[in-house]
Scaffold this motif. Structure first.
Motif, PDB file in Angstrom:
ATOM      1  N   ARG A 109       0.261  -6.185   3.822  1.00 30.19           N
ATOM      2  CA  ARG A 109       1.270  -6.111   2.761  1.00 30.19           C
ATOM      3  C   ARG A 109       1.636  -4.651   2.493  1.00 30.19           C
ATOM      4  O   ARG A 109       0.778  -3.779   2.456  1.00 30.19           O
ATOM      5  CB  ARG A 109       0.761  -6.769   1.478  1.00 30.19           C
ATOM      6  N   HIS A 110       2.910  -4.424   2.294  1.00 30.76           N
ATOM      7  CA  HIS A 110       3.390  -3.074   2.053  1.00 30.76           C
ATOM      8  C   HIS A 110       2.826  -2.533   0.738  1.00 30.76           C
ATOM      9  O   HIS A 110       2.759  -3.235  -0.268  1.00 30.76           O
ATOM     10  CB  HIS A 110       4.917  -3.068   1.984  1.00 30.76           C
TER      11      HIS A 110
ATOM     12  N   VAL B 146       8.703  -0.932   8.572  1.00 32.20           N
ATOM     13  CA  VAL B 146       8.482  -1.635   7.310  1.00 32.20           C
ATOM     14  C   VAL B 146       9.476  -2.785   7.273  1.00 32.20           C
ATOM     15  O   VAL B 146      10.652  -2.620   7.626  1.00 32.20           O
ATOM     16  CB  VAL B 146       8.700  -0.698   6.107  1.00 32.20           C
TER      17      VAL B 146
ATOM     18  N   CYS C 174      11.492  -5.941   5.358  1.00 41.19           N
ATOM     19  CA  CYS C 174      12.001  -6.573   4.135  1.00 41.19           C
ATOM     20  C   CYS C 174      12.495  -7.974   4.472  1.00 41.19           C
ATOM     21  O   CYS C 174      12.994  -8.211   5.577  1.00 41.19           O
ATOM     22  CB  CYS C 174      13.157  -5.767   3.536  1.00 41.19           C
TER      23      CYS C 174
ATOM     24  N   PRO D 296      10.394  -4.102   0.248  1.00 41.01           N
ATOM     25  CA  PRO D 296       9.493  -4.059   1.404  1.00 41.01           C
ATOM     26  C   PRO D 296       8.357  -5.057   1.222  1.00 41.01           C
ATOM     27  O   PRO D 296       7.757  -5.125   0.153  1.00 41.01           O
ATOM     28  CB  PRO D 296       8.978  -2.612   1.392  1.00 41.01           C
TER      29      PRO D 296
ATOM     30  N   CYS E 160      10.501   4.455   2.371  1.00 37.69           N
ATOM     31  CA  CYS E 160       9.701   4.178   3.571  1.00 37.69           C
ATOM     32  C   CYS E 160       9.130   5.429   4.223  1.00 37.69           C
ATOM     33  O   CYS E 160       8.514   5.334   5.295  1.00 37.69           O
ATOM     34  CB  CYS E 160      10.553   3.408   4.587  1.00 37.69           C
TER      35      CYS E 160
ATOM     36  N   ASP F 180       3.999  -3.990   6.197  1.00 34.46           N
ATOM     37  CA  ASP F 180       3.923  -2.869   7.122  1.00 34.46           C
ATOM     38  C   ASP F 180       3.459  -3.445   8.457  1.00 34.46           C
ATOM     39  O   ASP F 180       2.462  -4.171   8.510  1.00 34.46           O
ATOM     40  CB  ASP F 180       2.928  -1.812   6.645  1.00 34.46           C
TER      41      ASP F 180
END
Length: 265
Positions: free
Chosen positions: A139-140, A215, A217, A193, A236, A196
């Motif tokens: 997870r971003h 990244v 979305c 986002p 980013c 990753d």
């Protein structure tokens, strides 16, 4: 701006070095119902569901997948719902409740559909697609691991009904509860986002993951505006930004390139 079709498909010490204790006992889990996606393996890891976190804690890890799956906090490995469901579908994980009883796969589907822990069906479809291709995903905005002093053990402290991971006497800013609450508060339709994404890498280490290759979305409505793309790119840190759209199980990826048109006479 030009849209580029990327891919489409159906369908002291570092916490990253720790491992959860193995168990010699095996349980027959997910053995009921007609679940065509379910697979079975001889060696299966186990995780205990933590309702207050919206995540699961690994209690028995088997296989090398844990070098690229889950986040390490306080000497333990925690996984989000997308990790749980993906591993449960391929028969690599048994999810247990507080009484050490196996949680049915159908109940995990329900948790994802209900958005528990900031999950969504769209994000899981994307996660499953990329994970099946061998990509490493997290997870971003969530760190893979947090370094701590060997001499001072990390422990969990209750605070206002939540839990914070304490390292060396200081609250970890990447606490698990804060992370899940953040994702849960976000709207599914919000353009942000989500993941990753790292390339397949047999030498990957959570303590030194490097930068992701992009990244990602998730777009659930109209294509993003130029301003939205520019704002997201600014968050980013120079990493490539890509978008994906999920419809009827089909995951499509696209990105934007900026071009300069020649001035016509």
């Amino acid at each position: 701006m030009e849209i580029e079709e990327w891919a489409a498909s159906s369908g002291g010490s570092s916490d990253s070095e720790v491992t959860a204790p193995d168990s010699d006992s095996e349980e027959n889990c997910y053995a009921y119902g007609d679940l065509p996606k379910l697979q079975f393996r001889k060696d299966t890891s186990k995780a205990c569901w933590k309702e207050e976190l919206g995540m699961a804690e690994i209690v028995s890890n088997k296989g090398r997948m844990w070098t690229t799956t889950g986040i390490a906090r306080g000497g333990k490995i925690y996984i989000f719902l997308e990790d749980i469901l993906f591993l449960a579908e391929i028969g690599a994980l048994h999810l247990l409740d507080d009484e050490d009883k196996c949680i049915p796969l159908e109940d995990i589907y329900k948790k994802v559909a209900e958005g528990v822990g900031g999950s969504s069906w769209e994000s899981f479809e994307v996660y499953r697609h990329l994970k099946s291709l061998g990509y490493i995903i997290k997870r971003h905005g969530v760190c893979w691991s947090v370094k701590r002093d060997k001499r001072v053990p990390a422990f969990v402290e209750g605070e206002s009904g939540s839990q914070r991971i304490i390292n060396n006497g200081n609250a970890d800013l990447s606490s698990i509860t804060a992370t899940t609450e953040l994702f849960s508060a976000m709207q599914i339709t919000e353009l942000r986002p989500v993941f990753d994404v790292y390339p397949p890498n047999s030498k990957f280490r959570k303590s030194n993951p490097g930068n992701p290759i992009f990244v990602l979305c998730i777009s659930t409505g109209s294509p993003p505006t130029k301003k939205q793309v520019e704002d997201l790119e600014g968050k980013c840190d120079g990493v490539s930004l890509k978008f994906c759209y999920v419809e009827h199980g089909r995951v499509s990826f696209f990105s934007f390139n900026q071009i300069e048109l020649p001035v016509l006479p």
